[in-house]
Scaffold this active site. Structure first.
Site, PDB file in Angstrom:
ATOM      1  N   LYS A  13      27.063  27.092  46.286  1.00  0.00           N
ATOM      2  CA  LYS A  13      26.094  26.069  46.871  1.00  0.00           C
ATOM      3  C   LYS A  13      26.732  24.705  47.091  1.00  0.00           C
ATOM      4  CE  LYS A  13      23.789  26.488  42.840  1.00  0.00           C
ATOM      5  NZ  LYS A  13      24.611  27.228  42.099  1.00  0.00           N
ATOM      6  N   ARG A  88      15.424  24.979  39.666  1.00  0.00           N
ATOM      7  CA  ARG A  88      15.998  26.035  38.889  1.00  0.00           C
ATOM      8  C   ARG A  88      15.053  26.792  38.068  1.00  0.00           C
ATOM      9  NH1 ARG A  88      21.437  24.081  38.952  1.00  0.00           N
ATOM     10  NH2 ARG A  88      22.622  25.262  37.585  1.00  0.00           N
ATOM     11  N   ARG A 123      38.302  26.677  39.910  1.00  0.00           N
ATOM     12  CA  ARG A 123      37.539  25.746  40.574  1.00  0.00           C
ATOM     13  C   ARG A 123      38.073  24.207  40.095  1.00  0.00           C
ATOM     14  NH1 ARG A 123      31.233  24.667  40.840  1.00  0.00           N
ATOM     15  NH2 ARG A 123      31.492  24.987  38.446  1.00  0.00           N
ATOM     16  N   ARG A 156      35.750  21.328  35.644  1.00  0.00           N
ATOM     17  CA  ARG A 156      34.623  20.952  34.950  1.00  0.00           C
ATOM     18  C   ARG A 156      34.449  21.542  33.391  1.00  0.00           C
ATOM     19  NH1 ARG A 156      29.524  22.272  38.899  1.00  0.00           N
ATOM     20  NH2 ARG A 156      28.625  22.904  36.866  1.00  0.00           N
ATOM     21  N   ARG A 167      25.904  30.436  31.263  1.00  0.00           N
ATOM     22  CA  ARG A 167      25.035  29.936  32.300  1.00  0.00           C
ATOM     23  C   ARG A 167      24.620  30.960  33.451  1.00  0.00           C
ATOM     24  NH1 ARG A 167      29.750  26.304  34.463  1.00  0.00           N
ATOM     25  NH2 ARG A 167      28.594  26.010  36.225  1.00  0.00           N
TER      26      ARG A 167
END
Ligand code: AP5
Ligand code: ZN
Length: 218
Positions: A13, A88, A123, A156, A167
């Protein structure tokens, strides 16, 4: 134009939001980036959100709706915006609907869980802008440094495999029902309903970008 990007954690996203936002000249509203900014600034909201985010759970609808409301009141949203990571929950989607915030497009980026686990470990992010890279799939020009500012990239805190799995569980339980919610709304024939589209999120960044731009330009 107002657009919602739906998708699991790590679906891409944020990566795609950067392109859409610059192509259509609309601001990206990422509730995740806003919460991380509050954590960095050490605000009471940030302190409250940090524990929840580190556990891979969702911050309360109340806090999120307040954040989004304040953001939408800002001048740069007058021509539209791109929501990344919001809504969400069904309650967040209903709040948008009840506030008559007309959404033109909902785009779901579809990626399976195994691919997501692979992506998250590589990431790297530039915290103050939210710009996102991947060490293999989308590397910065200079290793470990943001392309625009040259500042260091970080991992992160919620990207450990254990938190990513949590998650994903939260996504399937609380966020994935939004796909059905928006599909049903569109099928109801309500002229206020956004157009719902789903794109395969497992190609290259460029391929997915082109699929999304095709939808938005058609
Ligand atoms: P948030 O920051 O929104 O995280 P998320 O939804 O879990 O999504 P991510 O940012 O992890 O993934 P992404 O889809 O943006 O993927 P990206 O482009 O980075 O939320 C964090 C937390 O805040 C939540 O857990 C929650 O606690 C809280 N929160 C936020 N909003 C909330 C809300 N509305 N309500 C309640 N709580 C809320 O890509 C991932 C990686 O893959 C990158 O390394 C990227 O380079 C790479 N990649 C991207 N595309 C490709 C591709 N095509 N091929 C290969 N690699 C790719
Ligand atoms: Zn993101």
């Amino acid at each position: 134009m107002r657009i919602i990007l739906l998708g699991a954690p790590g679906a891409g996203k944020g990566t795609q939001a950067q392109f859409i936002s610059s192509t259509f000249n609309i601001p990206q509203i990422s509730t995740g980036d806003m919460l991380r900014a509050a954590i960095n600034e050490g605000t009471p909201l940030g302190m409250e959100a940090k524990k929840i985010m580190d556990d891979g759970k969702l911050v309360s609808d109340e806090i999120i709706l307040e954040l989004v409301k304040e953001r939408l009141d800002r001048h740069d949203c007058k021509n539209g915006c791109l929501f990344d990571g919001f809504p969400r929950t069904i309650a967040q989607a209903e709040a948008l609907k009840n506030d008559s915030i007309k959404i033109d497009h909902v785009i779901d980026i579809n990626v399976n869980d195994d691919e997501i686990i692979k992506r998250m470990s590589g990431r790297r992010v530039h915290l103050s802008s939210g710009r996102t890279y991947h060490v293999l799939f989308n590397p910065p020009v200079r290793e470990g440094l943001d392309d625009v500012t040259g500042e260091p990239l970080v991992q992160r805190e919620d990207d450990s495999e254990q938190t990513v799995r949590k998650r994903l569980e939260v996504y399937h339980c609380q966020t994935a029902p939004l796909i059905d919610y928006y599909q049903k709304w569109e099928q109801s024939g309500d002229p206020e309903a956004p157009r719902f589209s789903s794109v395969n999120g497992t190609g290259s960044v460029e391929q997915i970008k082109n699929s999304i731009l095709d939808i938005l330009r058609s």
